[in-house]
Design a protein around this motif. Structure first.
Motif, PDB file in Angstrom:
ATOM      1  N   MET A 242       0.846  -1.214   0.000  1.00 54.06           N
ATOM      2  CA  MET A 242       0.000   0.000   0.000  1.00 54.06           C
ATOM      3  C   MET A 242       0.875   1.255   0.000  1.00 54.06           C
ATOM      4  SD  MET A 242      -3.099   0.932   2.638  1.00 54.06           S
ATOM      5  CE  MET A 242      -2.171   0.608   4.121  1.00 54.06           C
ATOM      6  N   ASN A 243       1.924   1.252   0.820  1.00 56.69           N
ATOM      7  CA  ASN A 243       2.827   2.409   0.881  1.00 56.69           C
ATOM      8  C   ASN A 243       3.515   2.685  -0.463  1.00 56.69           C
ATOM      9  OD1 ASN A 243       3.107   3.478   3.825  1.00 56.69           O
ATOM     10  ND2 ASN A 243       3.012   1.263   4.021  1.00 56.69           N
ATOM     11  N   ASN A 244       3.686   1.641  -1.268  1.00 54.03           N
ATOM     12  CA  ASN A 244       4.335   1.787  -2.577  1.00 54.03           C
ATOM     13  C   ASN A 244       3.532   2.655  -3.537  1.00 54.03           C
ATOM     14  OD1 ASN A 244       6.392   0.134  -1.818  1.00 54.03           O
ATOM     15  ND2 ASN A 244       5.469  -1.728  -2.675  1.00 54.03           N
ATOM     16  N   ASP A 245       2.246   2.787  -3.278  1.00 56.63           N
ATOM     17  CA  ASP A 245       1.380   3.560  -4.170  1.00 56.63           C
ATOM     18  C   ASP A 245       1.397   5.057  -3.842  1.00 56.63           C
ATOM     19  OD1 ASP A 245       0.746   1.197  -5.336  1.00 56.63           O
ATOM     20  OD2 ASP A 245      -1.202   0.973  -4.351  1.00 56.63           O
ATOM     21  N   ILE A 246       2.159   5.434  -2.842  1.00 58.80           N
ATOM     22  CA  ILE A 246       2.186   6.836  -2.418  1.00 58.80           C
ATOM     23  C   ILE A 246       3.399   7.560  -3.000  1.00 58.80           C
ATOM     24  CG2 ILE A 246       2.216   8.395  -0.418  1.00 58.80           C
ATOM     25  CD1 ILE A 246      -0.329   6.573  -0.750  1.00 58.80           C
ATOM     26  N   GLU A 247       3.116   8.659  -3.674  1.00 55.34           N
ATOM     27  CA  GLU A 247       4.180   9.453  -4.287  1.00 55.34           C
ATOM     28  C   GLU A 247       4.964  10.219  -3.223  1.00 55.34           C
ATOM     29  OE1 GLU A 247       3.699  10.543  -8.080  1.00 55.34           O
ATOM     30  OE2 GLU A 247       4.223  12.648  -7.867  1.00 55.34           O
ATOM     31  N   ARG A 248       4.219  10.828  -2.287  1.00 52.45           N
ATOM     32  CA  ARG A 248       4.862  11.677  -1.297  1.00 52.45           C
ATOM     33  C   ARG A 248       3.962  11.797  -0.075  1.00 52.45           C
ATOM     34  NH1 ARG A 248       5.226  17.446  -0.746  1.00 52.45           N
ATOM     35  NH2 ARG A 248       3.892  17.819  -2.533  1.00 52.45           N
ATOM     36  N   VAL A 249       4.585  11.748   1.087  1.00 55.62           N
ATOM     37  CA  VAL A 249       3.815  11.961   2.317  1.00 55.62           C
ATOM     38  C   VAL A 249       3.673  13.464   2.529  1.00 55.62           C
ATOM     39  CG1 VAL A 249       3.788  11.676   4.825  1.00 55.62           C
ATOM     40  CG2 VAL A 249       4.635   9.821   3.371  1.00 55.62           C
ATOM     41  N   LEU A 250       2.430  13.909   2.710  1.00 56.50           N
ATOM     42  CA  LEU A 250       2.186  15.343   2.892  1.00 56.50           C
ATOM     43  C   LEU A 250       2.170  15.706   4.378  1.00 56.50           C
ATOM     44  CD1 LEU A 250       1.834  17.311   0.593  1.00 56.50           C
ATOM     45  CD2 LEU A 250      -0.636  17.133   0.882  1.00 56.50           C
ATOM     46  N   TYR A 251       1.472  14.892   5.165  1.00 57.02           N
ATOM     47  CA  TYR A 251       1.437  15.107   6.616  1.00 57.02           C
ATOM     48  C   TYR A 251       1.660  13.778   7.312  1.00 57.02           C
ATOM     49  CZ  TYR A 251      -0.478  19.447   5.034  1.00 57.02           C
ATOM     50  OH  TYR A 251      -0.639  20.620   4.365  1.00 57.02           O
ATOM     51  N   SER A 252       2.733  13.712   8.063  1.00 59.94           N
ATOM     52  CA  SER A 252       3.062  12.478   8.777  1.00 59.94           C
ATOM     53  C   SER A 252       2.122  12.315   9.966  1.00 59.94           C
ATOM     54  CB  SER A 252       4.508  12.543   9.263  1.00 59.94           C
ATOM     55  OG  SER A 252       4.604  13.523  10.287  1.00 59.94           O
ATOM     56  N   GLU A 253       2.158  11.127  10.533  1.00 57.71           N
ATOM     57  CA  GLU A 253       1.339  10.843  11.705  1.00 57.71           C
ATOM     58  C   GLU A 253       1.674  11.826  12.843  1.00 57.71           C
ATOM     59  OE1 GLU A 253       1.753   6.782  12.899  1.00 57.71           O
ATOM     60  OE2 GLU A 253      -0.030   6.858  14.171  1.00 57.71           O
ATOM     61  N   GLU A 254       2.951  12.114  13.007  1.00 57.24           N
ATOM     62  CA  GLU A 254       3.386  13.032  14.072  1.00 57.24           C
ATOM     63  C   GLU A 254       2.849  14.440  13.838  1.00 57.24           C
ATOM     64  OE1 GLU A 254       5.526  10.974  12.389  1.00 57.24           O
ATOM     65  OE2 GLU A 254       5.549   9.512  14.025  1.00 57.24           O
ATOM     66  N   GLU A 255       2.934  14.896  12.582  1.00 62.56           N
ATOM     67  CA  GLU A 255       2.422  16.240  12.274  1.00 62.56           C
ATOM     68  C   GLU A 255       0.920  16.320  12.494  1.00 62.56           C
ATOM     69  OE1 GLU A 255       4.653  18.280   8.670  1.00 62.56           O
ATOM     70  OE2 GLU A 255       4.503  16.124   8.346  1.00 62.56           O
ATOM     71  N   ILE A 256       0.219  15.277  12.102  1.00 68.35           N
ATOM     72  CA  ILE A 256      -1.238  15.256  12.298  1.00 68.35           C
ATOM     73  C   ILE A 256      -1.556  15.275  13.797  1.00 68.35           C
ATOM     74  CG2 ILE A 256      -3.352  13.898  11.969  1.00 68.35           C
ATOM     75  CD1 ILE A 256      -2.078  12.845   9.342  1.00 68.35           C
ATOM     76  N   ASN A 257      -0.816  14.477  14.558  1.00 70.11           N
ATOM     77  CA  ASN A 257      -1.040  14.443  16.007  1.00 70.11           C
ATOM     78  C   ASN A 257      -0.819  15.814  16.648  1.00 70.11           C
ATOM     79  OD1 ASN A 257      -1.806  11.777  16.227  1.00 70.11           O
ATOM     80  ND2 ASN A 257       0.283  11.044  16.572  1.00 70.11           N
ATOM     81  N   ARG A 258       0.252  16.457  16.240  1.00 69.37           N
ATOM     82  CA  ARG A 258       0.573  17.773  16.816  1.00 69.37           C
ATOM     83  C   ARG A 258      -0.527  18.792  16.487  1.00 69.37           C
ATOM     84  NH1 ARG A 258       5.503  19.157  14.250  1.00 69.37           N
ATOM     85  NH2 ARG A 258       6.215  17.010  14.389  1.00 69.37           N
ATOM     86  N   ARG A 259      -0.989  18.767  15.230  1.00 67.06           N
ATOM     87  CA  ARG A 259      -2.040  19.707  14.821  1.00 67.06           C
ATOM     88  C   ARG A 259      -3.360  19.405  15.539  1.00 67.06           C
ATOM     89  NH1 ARG A 259      -3.640  24.104  14.525  1.00 67.06           N
ATOM     90  NH2 ARG A 259      -4.835  24.913  12.762  1.00 67.06           N
ATOM     91  N   MET A 260      -3.624  18.123  15.755  1.00 66.72           N
ATOM     92  CA  MET A 260      -4.858  17.756  16.467  1.00 66.72           C
ATOM     93  C   MET A 260      -4.821  18.237  17.917  1.00 66.72           C
ATOM     94  SD  MET A 260      -6.248  14.112  15.083  1.00 66.72           S
ATOM     95  CE  MET A 260      -4.797  13.191  15.457  1.00 66.72           C
ATOM     96  N   ASP A 261      -3.643  18.187  18.543  1.00 62.77           N
ATOM     97  CA  ASP A 261      -3.517  18.707  19.915  1.00 62.77           C
ATOM     98  C   ASP A 261      -3.943  20.180  19.959  1.00 62.77           C
ATOM     99  OD1 ASP A 261      -2.580  16.318  20.897  1.00 62.77           O
ATOM    100  OD2 ASP A 261      -0.457  16.871  20.772  1.00 62.77           O
ATOM    101  N   GLU A 262      -3.475  20.948  18.973  1.00 67.08           N
ATOM    102  CA  GLU A 262      -3.808  22.382  18.939  1.00 67.08           C
ATOM    103  C   GLU A 262      -5.296  22.607  18.689  1.00 67.08           C
ATOM    104  OE1 GLU A 262       0.520  23.720  16.978  1.00 67.08           O
ATOM    105  OE2 GLU A 262      -1.314  23.877  15.793  1.00 67.08           O
ATOM    106  N   LEU A 263      -5.827  21.911  17.688  1.00 66.11           N
ATOM    107  CA  LEU A 263      -7.254  22.072  17.363  1.00 66.11           C
ATOM    108  C   LEU A 263      -8.131  21.666  18.551  1.00 66.11           C
ATOM    109  CD1 LEU A 263      -7.534  20.599  13.746  1.00 66.11           C
ATOM    110  CD2 LEU A 263      -7.852  22.991  14.395  1.00 66.11           C
ATOM    111  N   ALA A 264      -7.767  20.590  19.196  1.00 57.19           N
ATOM    112  CA  ALA A 264      -8.574  20.086  20.312  1.00 57.19           C
ATOM    113  C   ALA A 264      -8.579  21.082  21.468  1.00 57.19           C
ATOM    114  CB  ALA A 264      -8.045  18.732  20.775  1.00 57.19           C
ATOM    115  N   LYS A 265      -7.479  21.749  21.645  1.00 60.37           N
ATOM    116  CA  LYS A 265      -7.399  22.759  22.696  1.00 60.37           C
ATOM    117  C   LYS A 265      -8.384  23.902  22.402  1.00 60.37           C
ATOM    118  CE  LYS A 265      -3.178  23.168  24.672  1.00 60.37           C
ATOM    119  NZ  LYS A 265      -1.768  23.640  24.645  1.00 60.37           N
TER     120      LYS A 265
END
Ligand code: PRP
Ligand code: MN
Ligand code: MG
Length: 180
Positions: free
Chosen positions: A1-24
């Motif tokens: 599945m990962n082979n079908d991805i050209e480029r990662v735009l937002y990593s799991e860590e980046e998403i987690n960090r942004r969710m912390d801010e939004l949730a606040k």
């Protein structure tokens, strides 16, 4: 599945960090309101569950299933109600959770439906916003990331129902959908 991805735009860590801010922010906004959180199936389910765990508020959760892509790469513009809510929403403060706002058709349909049914207020939180894709005027109140005009998958977003379980958001290799 990962082979079908050209480029990662937002990593799991980046998403987690942004969710912390939004949730606040959402915790501050809804501290006294007891909102009904409506998750738009299927794409928004991952984002919704990860967000509500971060929000220290009294809230109820419901799901609605609307579809306009039927698995493909472009919106049909026609939104269909596939499965309705369980809740009565009259007089409720509603927070819609979406994975992405693109053409805006889905969100416009939902906001109109909820207002027609007597919601007291309707706000929208989306992980991704693609302003260049907009065909109808509609705005999200809380946005995780503004994204470029590319076909994205992962973290809820699908191509033909697949790739939703990727823990990151990435650009799908055009070769994957060109051969279909
Ligand atoms: C996708 C996405 C949003 C909507 C955004 O859902 O999850 O709900 O499209 O696009 P729009 O702004 O152009 O309307 P889809 O219809 O693919 O259903 P799904 O969530 O089940 O994948
Ligand atoms: Mn969706
Ligand atoms: Mg989809």
């Amino acid at each position: 599945m990962n082979n079908d991805i050209e480029r990662v735009l937002y990593s799991e860590e980046e998403i987690n960090r942004r969710m912390d801010e939004l949730a606040k922010q959402l915790t501050a906004e809804y501290r006294e309101q007891r909102p009904l959180i409506i998750s738009v199936m299927t794409g928004a389910v991952l984002f919704t569950v990860d967000m509500i765990k971060r929000m220290d508020i009294m809230a109820k959760l419901d799901f609605i299933d609307v579809s306009s892509y039927y698995g493909g790469t472009s919106s049909t513009g026609e939104v269909k109600l596939v499965q309705d809510l369980k809740s009565d929403i009259r007089g409720r403060s509603i927070l819609i959770m979406e994975d992405i706002v693109d053409t805006g058709h889905t969100l416009k349909f939902l906001i109109e439906l909820l207002k027609e049914r007597g919601a007291k207020s309707v706000k929208v939180c989306t992980l991704l916003d693609k302003p260049e894709g907009r065909q109808v005027e509609v705005k999200a109140d809380y946005v995780g990331f503004n994204v470029p005009n590319e076909f994205l998958v992962g973290y809820g977003l699908d191509y033909k129902g697949y790739y939703r379980n990727l823990p990151y958001v990435g650009i799908l290799k055009p070769a994957v959908y060109e051969k279909d």
